[in-house]
Design an enzyme around this catalytic site. Structure first.
Site, PDB file in Angstrom:
ATOM      1  N   ASP A 172      31.372  50.375  42.519  1.00 45.84           N
ATOM      2  CA  ASP A 172      30.414  49.602  41.719  1.00 45.84           C
ATOM      3  C   ASP A 172      30.034  50.408  40.484  1.00 45.84           C
ATOM      4  O   ASP A 172      29.411  51.458  40.596  1.00 45.84           O
ATOM      5  CB  ASP A 172      29.188  49.310  42.603  1.00 45.84           C
ATOM      6  CG  ASP A 172      28.039  48.711  41.816  1.00 45.84           C
ATOM      7  OD1 ASP A 172      28.285  48.144  40.731  1.00 45.84           O
ATOM      8  OD2 ASP A 172      26.891  48.811  42.306  1.00 45.84           O
ATOM      9  N   ASP A 196      48.454  34.223  49.295  1.00 47.51           N
ATOM     10  CA  ASP A 196      47.509  34.018  50.383  1.00 47.51           C
ATOM     11  C   ASP A 196      47.870  32.788  51.216  1.00 47.51           C
ATOM     12  O   ASP A 196      48.082  31.702  50.668  1.00 47.51           O
ATOM     13  CB  ASP A 196      46.106  33.833  49.798  1.00 47.51           C
ATOM     14  CG  ASP A 196      45.042  33.680  50.860  1.00 47.51           C
ATOM     15  OD1 ASP A 196      44.767  34.670  51.537  1.00 47.51           O
ATOM     16  OD2 ASP A 196      44.512  32.560  51.025  1.00 47.51           O
ATOM     17  N   ASP A 245      46.166  38.458  43.792  1.00 49.73           N
ATOM     18  CA  ASP A 245      46.130  37.638  44.999  1.00 49.73           C
ATOM     19  C   ASP A 245      46.083  36.164  44.588  1.00 49.73           C
ATOM     20  O   ASP A 245      45.183  35.764  43.858  1.00 49.73           O
ATOM     21  CB  ASP A 245      44.862  38.019  45.788  1.00 49.73           C
ATOM     22  CG  ASP A 245      45.024  37.863  47.276  1.00 49.73           C
ATOM     23  OD1 ASP A 245      45.618  36.860  47.695  1.00 49.73           O
ATOM     24  OD2 ASP A 245      44.533  38.733  48.017  1.00 49.73           O
ATOM     25  N   GLU A 289      51.948  35.921  52.665  1.00 46.35           N
ATOM     26  CA  GLU A 289      51.217  36.058  53.928  1.00 46.35           C
ATOM     27  C   GLU A 289      51.611  34.901  54.837  1.00 46.35           C
ATOM     28  O   GLU A 289      51.351  33.748  54.524  1.00 46.35           O
ATOM     29  CB  GLU A 289      49.711  36.027  53.666  1.00 46.35           C
ATOM     30  CG  GLU A 289      48.917  36.337  54.904  1.00 46.35           C
ATOM     31  CD  GLU A 289      47.458  35.910  54.837  1.00 46.35           C
ATOM     32  OE1 GLU A 289      46.656  36.510  55.543  1.00 46.35           O
ATOM     33  OE2 GLU A 289      47.127  34.950  54.108  1.00 46.35           O
ATOM     34  N   ASP A 315      24.764  47.180  40.645  1.00 45.80           N
ATOM     35  CA  ASP A 315      24.233  45.952  41.244  1.00 45.80           C
ATOM     36  C   ASP A 315      24.628  45.828  42.721  1.00 45.80           C
ATOM     37  O   ASP A 315      24.356  44.804  43.357  1.00 45.80           O
ATOM     38  CB  ASP A 315      24.677  44.713  40.454  1.00 45.80           C
ATOM     39  CG  ASP A 315      26.181  44.495  40.508  1.00 45.80           C
ATOM     40  OD1 ASP A 315      26.895  45.347  41.085  1.00 45.80           O
ATOM     41  OD2 ASP A 315      26.653  43.474  39.961  1.00 45.80           O
ATOM     42  N   ASN A 362      28.083  49.392  37.853  1.00 47.86           N
ATOM     43  CA  ASN A 362      26.822  49.099  37.145  1.00 47.86           C
ATOM     44  C   ASN A 362      25.603  49.016  38.054  1.00 47.86           C
ATOM     45  O   ASN A 362      24.564  48.525  37.650  1.00 47.86           O
ATOM     46  CB  ASN A 362      26.964  47.805  36.328  1.00 47.86           C
ATOM     47  CG  ASN A 362      27.254  46.611  37.228  1.00 47.86           C
ATOM     48  OD1 ASN A 362      27.433  46.776  38.439  1.00 47.86           O
ATOM     49  ND2 ASN A 362      27.274  45.429  36.646  1.00 47.86           N
ATOM     50  N   ASP A 402      33.334  46.329  41.263  1.00 47.09           N
ATOM     51  CA  ASP A 402      33.735  45.536  40.095  1.00 47.09           C
ATOM     52  C   ASP A 402      34.992  46.115  39.453  1.00 47.09           C
ATOM     53  O   ASP A 402      35.481  47.168  39.857  1.00 47.09           O
ATOM     54  CB  ASP A 402      32.571  45.450  39.098  1.00 47.09           C
ATOM     55  CG  ASP A 402      31.914  46.800  38.884  1.00 47.09           C
ATOM     56  OD1 ASP A 402      32.653  47.776  38.634  1.00 47.09           O
ATOM     57  OD2 ASP A 402      30.671  46.898  39.000  1.00 47.09           O
ATOM     58  N   HIS A 432      42.177  43.742  54.493  1.00 46.80           N
ATOM     59  CA  HIS A 432      40.780  43.318  54.434  1.00 46.80           C
ATOM     60  C   HIS A 432      40.421  42.337  55.545  1.00 46.80           C
ATOM     61  O   HIS A 432      39.269  41.947  55.659  1.00 46.80           O
ATOM     62  CB  HIS A 432      40.510  42.679  53.073  1.00 46.80           C
ATOM     63  CG  HIS A 432      41.311  41.432  52.871  1.00 46.80           C
ATOM     64  ND1 HIS A 432      42.679  41.457  52.732  1.00 46.80           N
ATOM     65  CD2 HIS A 432      40.950  40.126  52.843  1.00 46.80           C
ATOM     66  CE1 HIS A 432      43.118  40.220  52.616  1.00 46.80           C
ATOM     67  NE2 HIS A 432      42.091  39.389  52.675  1.00 46.80           N
ATOM     68  N   ASP A 433      41.397  41.893  56.319  1.00 43.49           N
ATOM     69  CA  ASP A 433      41.133  40.969  57.432  1.00 43.49           C
ATOM     70  C   ASP A 433      41.207  41.661  58.789  1.00 43.49           C
ATOM     71  O   ASP A 433      41.044  41.007  59.819  1.00 43.49           O
ATOM     72  CB  ASP A 433      42.173  39.834  57.439  1.00 43.49           C
ATOM     73  CG  ASP A 433      42.075  38.941  56.216  1.00 43.49           C
ATOM     74  OD1 ASP A 433      40.964  38.766  55.686  1.00 43.49           O
ATOM     75  OD2 ASP A 433      43.125  38.420  55.795  1.00 43.49           O
TER      76      ASP A 433
HETATM   77  C1  GLC Z   1      43.900  34.904  54.096  1.00 44.06           C
HETATM   78  C2  GLC Z   1      43.036  36.011  53.528  1.00 44.06           C
HETATM   79  C3  GLC Z   1      41.671  35.912  54.123  1.00 44.06           C
HETATM   80  C4  GLC Z   1      41.073  34.584  53.759  1.00 44.06           C
HETATM   81  C5  GLC Z   1      42.016  33.432  54.164  1.00 44.06           C
HETATM   82  C6  GLC Z   1      41.611  32.175  53.501  1.00 44.06           C
HETATM   83  O1  GLC Z   1      44.139  35.034  55.430  1.00 44.06           O
HETATM   84  O2  GLC Z   1      43.633  37.256  53.746  1.00 44.06           O
HETATM   85  O3  GLC Z   1      40.821  36.955  53.727  1.00 44.06           O
HETATM   86  O4  GLC Z   1      39.852  34.426  54.404  1.00 44.06           O
HETATM   87  O5  GLC Z   1      43.338  33.671  53.797  1.00 44.06           O
HETATM   88  O6  GLC Z   1      41.879  32.235  52.135  1.00 44.06           O
HETATM   89 CA    CA Z   2      28.909  46.020  40.071  1.00 42.44          CA
END
Ligand code: GLC
Ligand code: CA
Length: 591
Positions: free
Chosen positions: A34, A223, A111, A275, A38, A36, A42, A348-349
């Site tokens: 981050d 995605d 993405d 994916e 908040d 700034n 970013d 991230h999942d």
């Molecule tokens: C994919 C992404 C996930 C998102 C889902 C819906 O699985 O990796 O983070 O919630 O698609 O877009």
């Molecule tokens: Ca920020």
């Protein structure tokens, strides 16, 4: 700034299939840095850390969605594909990110969320107004989404369950009482599915993707792309499971080929990673074929589904090493020469891998993290490193539901702890334990940069809590040490650049039935790599077959990398012992 896609900068002159010996670093911008204060990561924050990614040795970044969004699913619900989420910065910041990454020889993969938009996307706002406009003309946006009539008693068009829980059909909030039209959403009601059967929609998306490539991005992570074509009959599904009918529908291949033709093939050396849950090698061979006619590679999920996964993730099941070996070997062998693998443990999942197997605390924490890294990085495919993985970051101990941000976990909480109907019920304490073990927020706690407040992620209050172990696990500390997890990843990544066999060699498992050790070889005519990884906190024995010894004994041997300071030499023999969590790679050949 305008970037002419046809005027090649140095990055554009890279060899085709540059991703084959590349390592990709994945950034979840909200949680990375981050700039700034908040509390939200970013784009200027990302730009400020490009040198860190460079230092690690990664060649490309996959950045999770940074577009304008309604933030129900942190950017996976887009309201405008051609604007930047103001929390993250401006279009100028995005252009600067592309430019600054390229200056460092790092490509940028963005993405693309094409299965659905946000329910606040202008297309959906228009679409939900009904099939005809007040002046009697047909509504051109109606068919951008999937609308079906409900049953006579107001029930949904079929029994499909959304991946994030509940029925996959909803009525818009603004719908008149008597409306019987439902829209389809495979994920949450705030993420209506786009209707890919509509050619006008497809052209709109292709134009937008070309616009990004013209700006200089180097490719896309696609995605949930396997869901863009659905069974047109929308039949009821067994147990409401949506996947058999909503993924790999009859037109998926046609759409995917068209996308390649209309978008990827018009630019040079575009990398795409699709994916795809429900993947099989047969599907990989179609969609990630070496001829480049569709995508460059796929993400399959099977290895990470071994402890629950798509079927039911909210359990304490553990990954079984024998199953894991079989599955990894299956993919390594099936795709060889046919399609390209991606290699990953984290994203991230996914909950943090070092908390799933390995030891998230105690004396073996770093050693087990290095072992797990070595085990996958030496296979064939493109490795992905998810932010913080290179530090051995771990799961977060959630103690209250108020700490949870993720829509999937919050929906599961309502379902399993709430009063509504559900086959499984958990107490709140049980569910918090499961969220700490399996929830997606484990991957989304802020990146641990240093030991200052908020781990150096933000000068303000972070949007999600920082893992309390940041004083112990952080980048600044690891950069001071030669034996840190960071330095180990750096060495692993460097090996891939130096030894062609890591990219091109064949794979075979060794000591297959050993329940504690993952050992395999990579081989060519004249060279061999021996990889051995002990997944246990006690010493284990490994057995090598006679033909393995025979073919390597006259070659010169050298340890390329080990996580065990006691391992100075390696003597090729029928059996040998590995220390707790020990892992190494030995090279046999003419050096
Ligand atoms: C994919 C992404 C996930 C998102 C889902 C819906 O699985 O990796 O983070 O919630 O698609 O877009
Ligand atoms: Ca920020």
């Amino acid at each position: 700034m305008t970037l002419d896609p046809l005027k090649k900068d140095s990055i554009m002159q890279r060899p085709p299939k540059w991703w084959k010996n590349s390592v990709v670093y994945q950034i979840y911008p909200r949680s990375f840095c981050d700039s700034n204060g908040d509390g939200i990561g970013d784009l200027p924050g990302v730009i400020g850390k490009l040198d860190y990614v460079k230092e690690l040795g990664c060649d490309a970044i996959w950045i999770c969605p940074f577009y304008a969004t309604s933030n129900y699913d942190n950017g996976y619900d887009i309201t405008d594909y051609e604007r930047i989420n103001p929390e993250f910065g401006t279009m100028q910041d995005a252009e600067r990110l592309i430019e600054e990454a390229h200056k460092r020889g790092i490509r940028l993969i963005i993405d693309m969320v094409l299965n659905h938009t946000s329910c606040e996307h202008p297309w959906f706002l228009e679409s939900q107004k009904g099939p005809t406009l007040p002046d009697g003309r047909p509504n051109p946006y109606r068919d951008f989404y999937i609308w079906r009539e409900g049953g006579p008693n107001g029930e949904a068009p079929n029994n499909w369950e959304a991946i994030f829980g509940g029925s996959a059909w909803s009525k818009p909030e603004t719908a008149p009482e008597d409306s019987s039209s439902f829209y389809l959403h495979i994920f949450s009601p705030q993420q209506p599915d786009l209707n890919w059967e509509n050619p006008a929609l497809r052209q709109e998306l292709y134009r937008m993707m070309r616009w990004w490539l013209a700006k200089g991005v180097d490719g896309f992570r696609m995605d949930a792309v396997c869901y863009i074509s659905k069974d047109p009959a929308f039949p009821d599904s067994k147990d409401g499971n949506i996947r058999p009918y909503a993924s790999f529908g009859p037109h998926f291949e046609t759409f995917a080929r068209e996308m390649n033709r209309e978008v990827f093939s018009r630019f040079e050396n575009v990398m795409t990673v699709a994916e795809m849950s429900e993947s099989t090698p047969e599907r990989a061979e179609i969609y990630a074929n070496e001829d480049g006619s569709i995508f460059s590679m796929i993400f399959q999920f099977q290895h990470l589904d071994l402890d629950g996964g798509d079927s039911f993730k909210w359990t304490h099941r553990k990954i079984d090493l024998l199953e894991l070996k079989r599955l990894m070997g299956f993919w390594q062998t099936a795709l060889y020469g046919r399609a390209w693998n991606s290699l990953y443990w984290c994203n991230h999942d996914q909950a943090r891998i070092f908390s799933r197997f390995g030891e998230a605390e105690g004396p073996f924490r770093e050693k087990s993290a290095k072992m797990i890294a070595l085990c996958s990085h030496l296979m064939q495919g493109t490795p992905y490193v998810y932010q913080g993985e290179e530090l051995g970051m771990t799961n977060y101990p959630f103690r209250s539901i108020s700490e949870v941000r993720d829509i999937e976990s919050l929906n599961a909480w309502k379902k399993f702890c709430g009063p509504g109907p559900s086959e499984v019920k958990y107490t709140e304490a049980e569910m918090l334990d499961l969220i700490s073990l399996r929830g997606r927020d484990n991957a989304r706690t802020p990146m641990q940069w240093d030991a200052t407040p908020n781990a150096g992620f933000s000068a303000g209050t972070p949007w999600i809590n920082v893992n309390p172990n940041y004083t112990q696990i952080n980048a600044a500390e690891q950069l001071t040490r030669d034996d840190s997890v960071f330095r180990f990843y750096q060495k692993l990544i460097a090996l891939r650049k130096k030894y062609e066999i890591i990219t091109a060699g064949r794979y075979a498992v060794l000591d297959e039935e050993n329940p504690d050790v993952y050992a395999y070889e990579r081989f060519t005519e004249d060279e061999n790599l021996l990889v051995a990884a002990n997944f246990r906190n006690h010493p284990t024995r490994v057995t090598l077959p006679a033909d393995y010894i025979a073919k390597n004994q006259s070659r010169s041997a050298g340890i390329l990398l080990t996580n065990d300071p006691q391992r100075r030499t390696f003597q090729l023999s029928e059996t040998f012992t590995l220390n707790p969590y020990e892992a190494f790679v030995v090279f046999f050949g003419v050096r």
